[in-house]
Design an enzyme around this catalytic site. Structure first.
Site, short mmCIF file in Angstrom:
data_model
loop_
_atom_site.label_atom_id
_atom_site.label_comp_id
_atom_site.label_asym_id
_atom_site.label_seq_id
_atom_site.Cartn_x
_atom_site.Cartn_y
_atom_site.Cartn_z
N ASP A 6 -49.55 -6.23 -9.51
CA ASP A 6 -50.84 -5.77 -8.99
C ASP A 6 -50.97 -4.28 -9.32
OD1 ASP A 6 -53.30 -5.84 -7.51
OD2 ASP A 6 -52.29 -4.82 -5.87
N SER A 7 -52.15 -3.77 -9.10
CA SER A 7 -52.37 -2.34 -9.35
C SER A 7 -51.70 -1.47 -8.29
CB SER A 7 -53.87 -2.04 -9.36
OG SER A 7 -54.41 -2.34 -8.09
N GLU A 147 -54.43 1.63 0.10
CA GLU A 147 -53.36 2.39 -0.57
C GLU A 147 -52.89 3.58 0.27
OE1 GLU A 147 -51.56 1.90 -3.43
OE2 GLU A 147 -52.54 -0.03 -3.76
N CYS A 179 -60.34 -9.46 -3.83
CA CYS A 179 -59.41 -8.44 -4.34
C CYS A 179 -58.20 -8.51 -3.42
CB CYS A 179 -60.07 -7.06 -4.28
SG CYS A 179 -58.94 -5.67 -4.48
N HIS A 181 -56.20 -6.46 -2.30
CA HIS A 181 -56.05 -5.42 -1.27
C HIS A 181 -56.82 -5.77 0.01
CE1 HIS A 181 -54.64 -2.93 -4.63
NE2 HIS A 181 -54.27 -2.00 -3.76
#
Ligand code: DGL
Length: 255
Positions: A6-7, A147, A179, A181
């Site tokens: 994942d990012s 994040e 998404c 997140h």
């Protein structure tokens, strides 16, 4: 070994499910924090980066790769499957389950700009939601908040109102968390939106797909988390977001 990417920390929502469903497998999770967010990058940039990360996971022995990132799946999974012999499992906004659940015939898709502009996303809508009104909304602040480990409070409330008010006013009764997140903000979303709203999250379904593949069992399965960002910060966030996960952490530097 199963590779998950994942990012950033979003895919931990998928790692958690995979870990509990497949206790015999070693897992290497790669959080590409140095490159986060993916959502505002161009499709060619995302494809190039995803290839580099998958290449790395395959050289480390990944037998199967999970793209725990809707943006990478929408943009790159077809090219990855054409290029590499390992199986890829991706994650995409749950249009089909949302269509099954909606009673108002209006669904809202919360996802990244990269996902919402992808051909694969448009095909999903054309295939499953012909008679349904689909309202899309990019939510870049959600990725930033998760994040940072900010899952509640005024910034979260403000962002939720900003991203959902219009679709709720238009009659959406089902919101897709498109998404990886966003599931970490689900408690806040449930608190702030009206009680009849359904939320769709495809993380657990992904884990069940992996169980269909034959993978080598490990005598001492490990959960190893790599990040291209700051290891201490990633480890701190992991304890906050998925406190049940036992993992080792290492930095990864990729060109
Ligand atoms: N978590 C990712 C997704 O599922 C990408 C978020 C981002 O980096 O913008 O789309």
């Amino acid at each position: 070994m199963i590779g998950i990417l994942d990012s950033g920390v979003g895919g931990l929502s998928v790692l958690r499910e995979v870990r509990s469903l497949l206790p015999q497998q070693s897992i290497t999770y790669l959080g590409d924090t140095a490159w986060c967010p993916y959502g505002n990058k161009s499709h060619p940039q995302i494809i190039k980066r995803t290839f580099a990360l998958c290449e790395y996971l395959i050289t480390q022995g990944a037998e199967l790769i999970v793209l725990a990132c809707n943006s990478a799946t929408i943009v790159a999974i077809e090219a990855l499957r054409a290029h590499y012999p390992v199986p890829f499992i991706g994650m995409e906004p749950g249009i089909k389950p949302a269509v099954q659940v909606t009673q108002s015939g209006v669904i809202g898709v919360l996802a990244t700009e990269a996902s919402l502009s992808g051909d694969k996303f448009h095909r999903l809508v054309a295939t499953h939601a012909l008679d349904i009104r689909v309202i899309t909304q990019p939510c870049p602040k959600f990725v930033h908040l998760v994040e940072q480990g900010t899952l509640s409070g005024p910034q979260v409330t403000h962002a939720i109102h900003e991203y959902t008010s219009a679709m709720l006013k238009s009659g959406a009764d089902t919101l897709i968390l498109g998404c990886s997140h966003y599931p970490f903000l689900r408690p806040a979303l449930e608190k702030i939106t009206p009680p009849h709203i359904h939320f769709i999250d495809t993380g657990a379904a992904i884990a069940r797909h992996i169980a269909d593949h034959r993978l080598t069992s490990d005598k001492s399965p490990e959960t190893h988390i790599l990040t291209t960002g700051d290891v201490q910060q990633f480890s701190k966030l992991t304890s906050q977001l998925t406190p049940e996960l036992q993992a080792t952490f290492s930095p990864l530097s990729l060109p």
